[in-house]
Scaffold this motif. Structure first.
Motif, PDB file in Angstrom:
ATOM      1  N   THR A   1      -0.433   0.065  -7.508  1.00 60.59           N
ATOM      2  CA  THR A   1      -1.510   1.064  -7.395  1.00 60.59           C
ATOM      3  C   THR A   1      -2.907   0.526  -7.689  1.00 60.59           C
ATOM      4  OG1 THR A   1      -1.081   1.720  -9.677  1.00 60.59           O
ATOM      5  CG2 THR A   1      -0.001   3.009  -7.955  1.00 60.59           C
ATOM      6  N   TYR A   2      -3.030  -0.727  -8.101  1.00 58.16           N
ATOM      7  CA  TYR A   2      -4.382  -1.191  -8.436  1.00 58.16           C
ATOM      8  C   TYR A   2      -5.199  -1.369  -7.161  1.00 58.16           C
ATOM      9  CZ  TYR A   2      -3.998  -6.137  -7.074  1.00 58.16           C
ATOM     10  OH  TYR A   2      -3.883  -7.304  -6.370  1.00 58.16           O
ATOM     11  N   SER A   3      -6.515  -1.256  -7.348  1.00 57.24           N
ATOM     12  CA  SER A   3      -7.448  -1.245  -6.222  1.00 57.24           C
ATOM     13  C   SER A   3      -8.266  -2.528  -6.200  1.00 57.24           C
ATOM     14  CB  SER A   3      -8.367  -0.028  -6.366  1.00 57.24           C
ATOM     15  OG  SER A   3      -9.519  -0.179  -5.587  1.00 57.24           O
ATOM     16  N   VAL A   4      -8.830  -2.825  -5.054  1.00 54.90           N
ATOM     17  CA  VAL A   4      -9.726  -3.984  -4.953  1.00 54.90           C
ATOM     18  C   VAL A   4     -11.182  -3.538  -4.919  1.00 54.90           C
ATOM     19  CG1 VAL A   4      -8.056  -5.472  -3.829  1.00 54.90           C
ATOM     20  CG2 VAL A   4      -9.462  -3.958  -2.442  1.00 54.90           C
ATOM     21  N   TRP A   5     -11.450  -2.260  -5.092  1.00 53.70           N
ATOM     22  CA  TRP A   5     -12.831  -1.794  -5.143  1.00 53.70           C
ATOM     23  C   TRP A   5     -13.509  -2.308  -6.413  1.00 53.70           C
ATOM     24  CZ3 TRP A   5     -13.289   3.996  -3.298  1.00 53.70           C
ATOM     25  CH2 TRP A   5     -13.036   4.041  -1.917  1.00 53.70           C
TER      26      TRP A   5
ATOM     27  N   VAL B   1       0.315  -8.031  11.052  1.00 53.29           N
ATOM     28  CA  VAL B   1       0.356  -6.675  10.487  1.00 53.29           C
ATOM     29  C   VAL B   1       0.265  -6.804   8.972  1.00 53.29           C
ATOM     30  CG1 VAL B   1       1.663  -4.525  10.307  1.00 53.29           C
ATOM     31  CG2 VAL B   1       1.858  -5.928  12.375  1.00 53.29           C
ATOM     32  N   GLU B   2      -0.604  -6.006   8.377  1.00 55.37           N
ATOM     33  CA  GLU B   2      -0.691  -6.036   6.907  1.00 55.37           C
ATOM     34  C   GLU B   2       0.534  -5.364   6.299  1.00 55.37           C
ATOM     35  OE1 GLU B   2      -4.428  -4.502   5.497  1.00 55.37           O
ATOM     36  OE2 GLU B   2      -5.057  -6.569   5.141  1.00 55.37           O
ATOM     37  N   TRP B   3       1.036  -5.958   5.259  1.00 56.37           N
ATOM     38  CA  TRP B   3       2.189  -5.384   4.548  1.00 56.37           C
ATOM     39  C   TRP B   3       1.648  -4.429   3.482  1.00 56.37           C
ATOM     40  CZ3 TRP B   3       5.915  -8.603   0.962  1.00 56.37           C
ATOM     41  CH2 TRP B   3       6.922  -7.733   0.479  1.00 56.37           C
ATOM     42  N   ARG B   4       1.475  -3.160   3.898  1.00 56.41           N
ATOM     43  CA  ARG B   4       0.927  -2.166   2.992  1.00 56.41           C
ATOM     44  C   ARG B   4       1.958  -1.802   1.922  1.00 56.41           C
ATOM     45  NH1 ARG B   4      -4.406  -1.898   4.197  1.00 56.41           N
ATOM     46  NH2 ARG B   4      -4.380  -0.156   2.756  1.00 56.41           N
ATOM     47  N   LYS B   5       1.466  -1.346   0.798  1.00 56.26           N
ATOM     48  CA  LYS B   5       2.370  -1.003  -0.301  1.00 56.26           C
ATOM     49  C   LYS B   5       3.104   0.316  -0.057  1.00 56.26           C
ATOM     50  CE  LYS B   5       0.085  -3.876  -3.691  1.00 56.26           C
ATOM     51  NZ  LYS B   5      -0.932  -4.023  -4.719  1.00 56.26           N
TER      52      LYS B   5
ATOM     53  N   ILE C   1      -6.178   0.206  -2.080  1.00 53.95           N
ATOM     54  CA  ILE C   1      -5.080  -0.533  -2.718  1.00 53.95           C
ATOM     55  C   ILE C   1      -4.801  -1.822  -1.945  1.00 53.95           C
ATOM     56  CG2 ILE C   1      -2.619  -0.454  -3.269  1.00 53.95           C
ATOM     57  CD1 ILE C   1      -2.922   2.537  -3.745  1.00 53.95           C
ATOM     58  N   GLU C   2      -4.772  -2.916  -2.674  1.00 52.17           N
ATOM     59  CA  GLU C   2      -4.566  -4.223  -2.066  1.00 52.17           C
ATOM     60  C   GLU C   2      -3.163  -4.310  -1.461  1.00 52.17           C
ATOM     61  OE1 GLU C   2      -6.477  -6.568  -1.440  1.00 52.17           O
ATOM     62  OE2 GLU C   2      -5.668  -8.559  -1.822  1.00 52.17           O
ATOM     63  N   PRO C   3      -3.021  -4.693  -0.167  1.00 56.55           N
ATOM     64  CA  PRO C   3      -1.685  -4.851   0.423  1.00 56.55           C
ATOM     65  C   PRO C   3      -0.904  -5.963  -0.287  1.00 56.55           C
ATOM     66  CG  PRO C   3      -3.390  -4.802   2.111  1.00 56.55           C
ATOM     67  CD  PRO C   3      -4.090  -4.942   0.796  1.00 56.55           C
ATOM     68  N   TRP C   4       0.422  -5.928  -0.115  1.00 54.76           N
ATOM     69  CA  TRP C   4       1.231  -7.012  -0.679  1.00 54.76           C
ATOM     70  C   TRP C   4       0.912  -8.343   0.004  1.00 54.76           C
ATOM     71  CZ3 TRP C   4       2.984  -6.020  -5.115  1.00 54.76           C
ATOM     72  CH2 TRP C   4       3.658  -4.849  -5.442  1.00 54.76           C
ATOM     73  N   GLY C   5       0.685  -8.272   1.293  1.00 53.81           N
ATOM     74  CA  GLY C   5       0.433  -9.512   2.028  1.00 53.81           C
ATOM     75  C   GLY C   5       0.337  -9.229   3.512  1.00 53.81           C
TER      76      GLY C   5
ATOM     77  N   GLN D   1       2.812   5.672   9.197  1.00 50.39           N
ATOM     78  CA  GLN D   1       1.757   5.383   8.218  1.00 50.39           C
ATOM     79  C   GLN D   1       0.828   6.576   8.066  1.00 50.39           C
ATOM     80  OE1 GLN D   1      -0.204   1.452   8.186  1.00 50.39           O
ATOM     81  NE2 GLN D   1      -2.098   2.576   8.556  1.00 50.39           N
ATOM     82  N   PRO D   2       0.598   7.042   6.841  1.00 49.23           N
ATOM     83  CA  PRO D   2      -0.320   8.176   6.652  1.00 49.23           C
ATOM     84  C   PRO D   2      -1.745   7.795   7.008  1.00 49.23           C
ATOM     85  CG  PRO D   2       0.342   7.236   4.544  1.00 49.23           C
ATOM     86  CD  PRO D   2       1.162   6.548   5.581  1.00 49.23           C
ATOM     87  N   PHE D   3      -2.515   8.802   7.423  1.00 47.09           N
ATOM     88  CA  PHE D   3      -3.866   8.529   7.915  1.00 47.09           C
ATOM     89  C   PHE D   3      -4.748   7.886   6.850  1.00 47.09           C
ATOM     90  CE2 PHE D   3      -4.680  12.331   5.571  1.00 47.09           C
ATOM     91  CZ  PHE D   3      -6.015  12.287   5.239  1.00 47.09           C
ATOM     92  N   ASN D   4      -4.526   8.273   5.557  1.00 48.09           N
ATOM     93  CA  ASN D   4      -5.434   7.766   4.519  1.00 48.09           C
ATOM     94  C   ASN D   4      -5.201   6.302   4.190  1.00 48.09           C
ATOM     95  OD1 ASN D   4      -3.017   8.166   3.313  1.00 48.09           O
ATOM     96  ND2 ASN D   4      -3.745   9.592   1.742  1.00 48.09           N
ATOM     97  N   GLU D   5      -4.163   5.674   4.774  1.00 49.30           N
ATOM     98  CA  GLU D   5      -3.978   4.237   4.574  1.00 49.30           C
ATOM     99  C   GLU D   5      -5.138   3.446   5.175  1.00 49.30           C
ATOM    100  OE1 GLU D   5      -2.348   2.262   2.940  1.00 49.30           O
ATOM    101  OE2 GLU D   5      -0.296   2.884   2.576  1.00 49.30           O
ATOM    102  N   ALA D   6      -5.779   4.046   6.196  1.00 52.17           N
ATOM    103  CA  ALA D   6      -6.896   3.348   6.845  1.00 52.17           C
ATOM    104  C   ALA D   6      -8.046   3.113   5.874  1.00 52.17           C
ATOM    105  CB  ALA D   6      -7.374   4.160   8.044  1.00 52.17           C
ATOM    106  N   PHE D   7      -8.154   3.925   4.829  1.00 46.90           N
ATOM    107  CA  PHE D   7      -9.243   3.788   3.860  1.00 46.90           C
ATOM    108  C   PHE D   7      -8.742   3.414   2.473  1.00 46.90           C
ATOM    109  CE2 PHE D   7     -10.063   7.489   6.667  1.00 46.90           C
ATOM    110  CZ  PHE D   7     -10.921   6.842   7.538  1.00 46.90           C
TER     111      PHE D   7
END
Length: 674
Positions: A636-640, A555-559, A537-541, A528-534
């Motif tokens: 790629t959509y964000s939850v911000w 564990v979060e299912w990151r995109k 982007i909303e995880p799949w689940g 996992q790349p370091f920038n995933e921590a910040f």
């Protein structure tokens, strides 16, 4: 005039019983309602065995008991020593043929009996209930422990209120000051720590506020007694303070003049302490109010000035018992000058607090994270807590070691470089909506000599991204965050995958497939790349991994976990596991300011209730109905709550998903359109 050699004056005892005896009956009635009657009601409930077993009688109506433990002793003291606050009564009582010391002892002992006898009677009634009802499985605590704690706290509050009553000649002020006394130690420490954050860069006020400051306030501490048992040393401290207050009260009672009745502060030498104490409290409170709400040192200074003036006037009004004190305001000028000098010296950091950094050779380990909460939690020894089983959830897998702790030299070096960069730049915290784009960063250096250096900052993510990369990309970081890296894939019973955005879920139970999937999850987490921590982007689940012993790892299912997506696709489970373009009727994109005009919350009711027609009617709306474009937008959509563009996904099941695209993650076809 003859004197009565006996310590007990029957006439005074009879008078006390007529005027204050009702308090004892009221107290007994209250305790019977909250202990024996509650037990009988719970026992008579058919669902009693569905309730948890209580470890203490304080877990039964705990907060109500604490209120009673404070209200009744205060009421007892006020009624019994009311004669001190009324000049006619004070003259009469002190003219009786009994010495002042004997009179005080008699009143105090009568008050103790009013507080002790109801507790003992309640304990006896409760013990009798145990002989006729099988309550041992319902409450395991000792009624004798409950009686001892209740009596000590009662006497502590009674002695405190009586001591305050000696200092003041007004009954109402006695009650108010007693309540303030129970909050003052914790309150003044909290005010001080909050205000230090305005003056010292990196001061971690939140850490110190979370380290048992509440124990300095008896009321706040005892309100926690339902889930945090009182320790023997706390019990002893309350008892010792009660005795000390009693001795001090006897001494001051002998010194107090009868003429002090109706005076706000009975002793002249204490009036300046009261006046400037009130002024300091209002000054610190004003600094917090304006500093926090307006987010700036300038407003904090205004708050100190306004709070000082207000507090000074309030104190003068109380002391002089009139509101016409404005002509005395000039008296506050020396105080304001002295406080200004002290504040300036703190801001100059004459002791080098802000620039202090340890040498790497002196560091044993470093805690590095976006908050100090996990470090504080790791310092607690839950097994010292009597009610430990009510705090921890044994169903969840616990990662070995302490979270976010780094001991490898390479990581410690990277963390020190990050800290040095912050000290050099001194970034100003910016007030953004929900703090998006900014990140808290906390350091705790545990030194080889046992000392700790604790700091807390807020930094812009973009500026310091390069410093995060070697730390969050390290194996040490990932092993302290992901429990899945600590288990053998062959020891997993099943994996549940649930979608965040849609009502979809799959369960994998085949041992071979479970092993394959968990090995893939471990591989993805390690890569996992370091920038995933910040990542906004909303995880799949989420993926819930159940071990053979039924403990759970989530564990979060990151995109970015593309290998897991490919595996699910091969197993023909992807459609059942996450939201797909086929589930969406249309998606509409519009410039952010057209959707959230006036800087509105994009997740508020206004935007959420906008229909597809309203979105399509926006001046620059871009409508997506191409499945490939929708799939790309989903990834790629964000939850911000802020971004360049806003997007709404209208699902075929009539639900809607709202999101945004920031500059980094906006799909190319949207950029080309605009």
């Amino acid at each position: 005039m003859s004197s009565n050699p006996s310590w007990i004056n029957k006439g005074i005892m009879a008078h006390n019983f007529r005027t204050a005896g009702w308090i004892g009956f009221l107290y007994l009635l209250s305790l019977v309602f909250v202990i024996p009657l509650q037990l009988m009601m719970q026992y008579g409930n058919d669902d009693v065995y569905t309730y948890p077993t209580f470890e203490s009688f304080f877990q039964l109506t705990g907060e109500i008991q604490v209120f009673i433990m404070f209200i009744i002793p205060i009421l007892t003291s006020v009624v019994l020593f009311r004669y001190l606050q009324v000049k006619a009564s004070a003259d009469y009582m002190h003219s009786l043929p009994i010495s002042r010391t004997k009179l005080f002892h008699q009143q105090f002992v009568f008050g103790m009996l009013l507080l002790i006898i109801p507790v003992v009677l309640t304990g006896i009634i409760t013990e009798l209930l145990y002989t006729v009802l099988p309550l041992e499985e319902y409450i395991k605590g000792s009624i004798f422990t409950w009686m001892a704690i209740t009596i000590i706290v009662n006497l502590f509050v009674f002695a405190s209120c009586t001591l305050v009553g000696i200092f003041t000649g007004i009954t109402a002020l006695q009650m108010v000051l007693t309540c303030i006394l129970f909050f003052f130690p914790a309150g003044i420490v909290m005010l001080w720590m909050y205000n230090m954050e305005f003056f010292l860069f990196g001061y971690a006020g939140s850490y110190f506020l979370g380290t048992n400051v509440q124990k300095l306030s008896p009321f706040i501490r005892l309100m926690e007694i339902s889930y945090t048992a009182i320790s023997w040393w706390e019990f002893a401290i309350y008892g010792i303070i009660a005795v000390l207050f009693y001795i001090l009260t006897v001494f001051l009672y002998q010194k107090r003049k009868v003429e002090a009745a109706n005076q706000a502060i009975a002793f002249a030498y204490l009036r300046p302490i009261f006046k400037y104490g009130v002024t300091i409290c209002f000054m610190l409170l004003g600094g917090i109010y304006f500093g926090e709400t307006q987010n700036g040192i300038g407003w904090a200074i205004f708050g100190y000035f306004a709070g000082s003036i207000f507090g000074y006037l309030i104190a003068e009004m109380v002391l002089l018992k009139t509101w016409r004190v404005f002509h005395r305001l000039f008296g506050s000028i020396p105080f304001i000058i002295v406080m200004g000098v002290i504040g300036f010296l703190i801001h100059l950091d004459v002791f080098g607090y802000e620039s202090k950094l340890p040498e790497q050779k002196d560091i044993r380990a470093v805690y590095f994270a976006d908050n100090l909460h996990e470090y504080q939690e790791s310092q607690r020894d839950y097994y010292e807590d009597q009610y430990a089983n009510t705090i921890r959830d044994p169903e969840y897998f616990e990662i070995p070691g302490k979270p976010n702790m780094f001991e490898e030299e390479k990581n410690i070096e990277s963390i020190l470089r990050f800290h040095e960069a912050i000290l050099e730049d001194r970034p100003d915290p910016v007030d953004t909506m929900y703090g998006e784009g900014y990140q808290n960063v906390a350091f705790v250096y545990e030194l080889t000599n046992g000392e700790k250096i604790i700091r807390d900052y807020q930094v812009p993510l973009d500026t310091y991204e390069q410093y995060y990369k070697p730390i969050y990309g390290s194996t040490e970081y990932k092993r302290s965050h992901f429990g899945v890296l600590h288990v053998d894939p062959s020891e997993i019973r099943r994996v549940n995958i649930s979608s965040y955005q849609a009502d979809k879920q799959v369960m994998i139970q085949d041992p071979k497939k479970v092993e394959e999937l968990v090995a893939l999850i471990q591989e993805e987490v390690k890569a996992q790349p370091f920038n995933e921590a910040f990542s906004p982007i909303e995880p799949w689940g989420s993926m819930e991994i159940t071990l053979e012993d039924n403990r759970i790892i989530q564990v979060e299912w990151r995109k970015s976990y593309e290998k897991i997506e490919e595996w699910l696709q091969q197993e023909e489970l992807l459609d059942k596991a996450r939201l797909r373009a086929e589930d969406i009727e249309k998606a509409v994109v519009a410039p952010f300011e057209q959707v959230a005009d006036n800087n509105e919350d994009i997740y508020g009711d206004k935007v959420f209730n906008m229909t597809l027609d309203v979105w399509e009617s926006l001046p620059s709306a871009y409508v997506m109905d191409d499945p490939n474009q929708i799939e790309t937008a989903l990834k790629t959509y964000s939850v911000w709550n802020q971004g360049e563009y806003a997007v709404a996904f209208f699902l075929k099941d009539q639900s809607t998903i709202i999101g945004t695209f920031d500059d980094k993650n906006t799909p190319d076809f949207i950029k080309e359109h605009y």
